[in-house]
Design a protein around this motif. Structure first.
Motif, PDB file in Angstrom:
ATOM      1  N   VAL A   1      60.790 -11.736 116.973  1.00 40.49           N
ATOM      2  CA  VAL A   1      61.203 -10.650 116.071  1.00 40.49           C
ATOM      3  C   VAL A   1      61.923 -11.277 114.880  1.00 40.49           C
ATOM      4  CG1 VAL A   1      62.636  -8.571 115.842  1.00 40.49           C
ATOM      5  CG2 VAL A   1      61.407  -8.991 117.977  1.00 40.49           C
ATOM      6  N   LEU A   2      61.423 -11.006 113.680  1.00 38.65           N
ATOM      7  CA  LEU A   2      62.065 -11.533 112.469  1.00 38.65           C
ATOM      8  C   LEU A   2      62.989 -10.456 111.898  1.00 38.65           C
ATOM      9  CD1 LEU A   2      58.984 -13.152 110.597  1.00 38.65           C
ATOM     10  CD2 LEU A   2      60.282 -14.026 112.558  1.00 38.65           C
ATOM     11  N   GLY A   3      64.278 -10.626 112.038  1.00 38.44           N
ATOM     12  CA  GLY A   3      65.246  -9.659 111.498  1.00 38.44           C
ATOM     13  C   GLY A   3      65.658  -8.663 112.569  1.00 38.44           C
ATOM     14  N   VAL A   4      66.889  -8.843 113.091  1.00 31.38           N
ATOM     15  CA  VAL A   4      67.351  -7.956 114.161  1.00 31.38           C
ATOM     16  C   VAL A   4      68.319  -6.925 113.579  1.00 31.38           C
ATOM     17  CG1 VAL A   4      68.187  -7.863 116.545  1.00 31.38           C
ATOM     18  CG2 VAL A   4      67.068  -9.934 115.707  1.00 31.38           C
ATOM     19  N   GLY A   5      67.835  -6.150 112.627  1.00 29.06           N
ATOM     20  CA  GLY A   5      68.639  -5.074 112.035  1.00 29.06           C
ATOM     21  C   GLY A   5      68.356  -3.772 112.774  1.00 29.06           C
ATOM     22  N   THR A   6      68.429  -2.666 112.040  1.00 33.49           N
ATOM     23  CA  THR A   6      68.252  -1.342 112.669  1.00 33.49           C
ATOM     24  C   THR A   6      66.916  -1.268 113.413  1.00 33.49           C
ATOM     25  OG1 THR A   6      69.470  -0.436 110.808  1.00 33.49           O
ATOM     26  CG2 THR A   6      68.287   1.141 112.153  1.00 33.49           C
ATOM     27  N   VAL A   7      65.817  -1.623 112.755  1.00 34.78           N
ATOM     28  CA  VAL A   7      64.498  -1.478 113.380  1.00 34.78           C
ATOM     29  C   VAL A   7      64.235  -2.601 114.390  1.00 34.78           C
ATOM     30  CG1 VAL A   7      62.026  -1.313 112.945  1.00 34.78           C
ATOM     31  CG2 VAL A   7      63.617  -0.215 111.377  1.00 34.78           C
ATOM     32  N   GLY A   8      64.637  -3.832 114.016  1.00 36.11           N
ATOM     33  CA  GLY A   8      64.443  -4.970 114.931  1.00 36.11           C
ATOM     34  C   GLY A   8      65.134  -4.728 116.266  1.00 36.11           C
ATOM     35  N   SER A   9      66.358  -4.197 116.253  1.00 38.64           N
ATOM     36  CA  SER A   9      67.030  -3.939 117.537  1.00 38.64           C
ATOM     37  C   SER A   9      66.323  -2.826 118.299  1.00 38.64           C
ATOM     38  CB  SER A   9      68.518  -3.594 117.407  1.00 38.64           C
ATOM     39  OG  SER A   9      68.923  -3.448 116.113  1.00 38.64           O
ATOM     40  N   GLY A  10      65.745  -1.879 117.575  1.00 39.99           N
ATOM     41  CA  GLY A  10      64.960  -0.824 118.237  1.00 39.99           C
ATOM     42  C   GLY A  10      63.809  -1.422 119.030  1.00 39.99           C
TER      43      GLY A  10
END
Ligand code: HSE
Length: 404
Positions: A5-14
């Motif tokens: 997963v590239l980028g564990v922001g709002t959507v990545g953590s989802g």
């Protein structure tokens, strides 16, 4: 199947959370689990808001290029460096799932060509309409149709702002701030309110629906930042709802008309009751007639629903990878069919509303005066609309969607 997963922001953590919560069902369908083994993020593993027990967290993309992951989920957003990461990953045999509409609107044909050359898949359901399976519907469920039109509410932030202004009489600024707090606005909300986010999404959707390459820069765009709350209120009294609408019309062969603009919807439009952060789209096909899809256009788990479903498709399709490709470029035209409009004149000209409209050559039957300075104009030719727009007494004009 192994995932990065590239980028564990709002959507990545989802994405982490959906896989964790639904792993049993996923495994039942695929016969194997989905396992996140890498994450790209500038932060340390312990600073991420997800379970990283078996995950290598790195800020070096090379580690992911050289890893044994099968699929890479890109949830970083933005054109750079995400675009080059995706191009390299596809060429190194990694399948990619992305929610990145900005990038797709700019580079989709190029990225698909790279994917096809290297037998990899590029899927992007989450890029349009968040959790709504809109692209799958168009590419698969409606594949037997010539799609003739698309009409959508494709930006949760602007729809939230308009609903708050309409129902709760909030100011534009207050509503925008709330949308940012709720997490569905872009980092820079200019794209949300000026219609650019919708421009990217309708470009991606139109490409699939009409089977043509789309130059997103040729789409006519206007956003919601100049909407006057008076028109929202007057429209409301008349049963009309202001929405930011994306419209794609197939005009035959390689000709299409695509626009993004605030329009007024009658209650007959299936989109008239799509409020707050919800998105929706009405699709017209020559065999099916009209179909509509509605649902969450943004959000962590909601968007991850589309991403993880794409990853599951890759698990099924990876041995015969074939991406949707186009062979022709769309010729963009302006749809010249006569349309219905809401018009409002400046206070000083309000008494002359009928005269101004009749002077354009409109007949009395085409003009419905609603109140001082406000009229509905029926079946107005594009040429007359242009003349009216040039009239310095005009305060507002909105195309009307849905039968009156
Ligand atoms: N900012 C976008 C919206 C997020 O408000 O709809 C989903 O693309």
């Amino acid at each position: 199947m192994k995932i990065a997963v590239l980028g564990v922001g709002t959507v990545g953590s989802g994405v982490f959370n959906v896989i964790q919560e639904n792993q049993a069902k996923i495994q039942e369908i695929l016969g194997e689990p989905l396992t996140i083994t890498y994450a790209l993020d500038r932060r340390q593993a312990e600073d991420l808001d997800v379970d990283t027990t078996h995950v290598t967290v790195t800020d070096n993309i090379e580690e992911i290029y050289n890893s044994d992951v099968d699929v890479v989920v890109e949830t970083m957003g933005g054109l750079h460096p995400a675009g080059d990461f995706i191009a390299t990953l596809l060429s190194k045999g990694k399948h990619v799932v992305t929610a990145n509409k900005d990038l797709l609107a700019n580079r989709i044909d190029e990225l698909v060509a790279i994917a096809n050359e290297h037998n990899t898949l590029l899927l992007y359901e989450a890029s349009v309409g968040g959790g709504i399976p809109l692209l799958n519907a168009v590419e698969t469920g409606l594949a037997a149709n010539q799609i003739t039109s698309l009409t959508g509410i494709l930006n949760g932030t602007s729809n939230y702002i308009l609903s708050k202004m309409d129902f709760d009489h909030w100011s534009y600024e207050q509503a925008l701030q709330e949308a940012q707090v709720a997490g569905f606005a872009e980092a820079d909300p200019t794209n949300d309110v000026e219609g650019y986010d919708v421009q990217f999404k309708i470009a991606v959707l139109s490409r699939l629906a009409f089977g043509l390459s789309i130059d997103a820069d040729q789409i006519q765009v206007s956003g919601i930042s100049n909407i006057n709350s008076r028109d929202v209120e007057i429209g409301n009294d008349m049963g009309l709802t202001v929405k930011l609408i994306a419209k794609g019309d197939w005009l035959g062969e390689d000709r299409v008309s695509i626009q993004v603009a605030p329009m007024m919807l009658t209650q007959a439009s299936p989109l008239a009751n799509v409020h707050y952060a919800q998105n929706g789209a009405v699709i017209q096909g020559n065999a099916v007639g009209q179909t509509a899809l509605f649902g969450p256009g943004a959000g962590s788990m909601e968007t991850a629903s589309a991403i993880v479903s794409d990853v599951m498709q890759i698990a099924k399709r990876r041995y015969r990878p074939k991406n949707f490709t186009t062979t022709r470029q769309a010729r963009m035209q302006i749809d010249e069919r006569p349309l219905n409009y809401y018009v409002r004149f400046k206070r000083e000209a309000s008494k002359q509303t009928a005269e101004i409209l009749e002077a354009l050559g409109l007949s009395k039957d085409q003009i419905k005066i609603k109140k001082s300075g406000v009229a509905l104009v029926l079946d107005m030719a594009l040429e007359l609309r242009r003349e009216l727009e040039a009239n310095d007494q005009l305060a507002a004009i909105y195309q009307i969607e849905g039968e009156l």
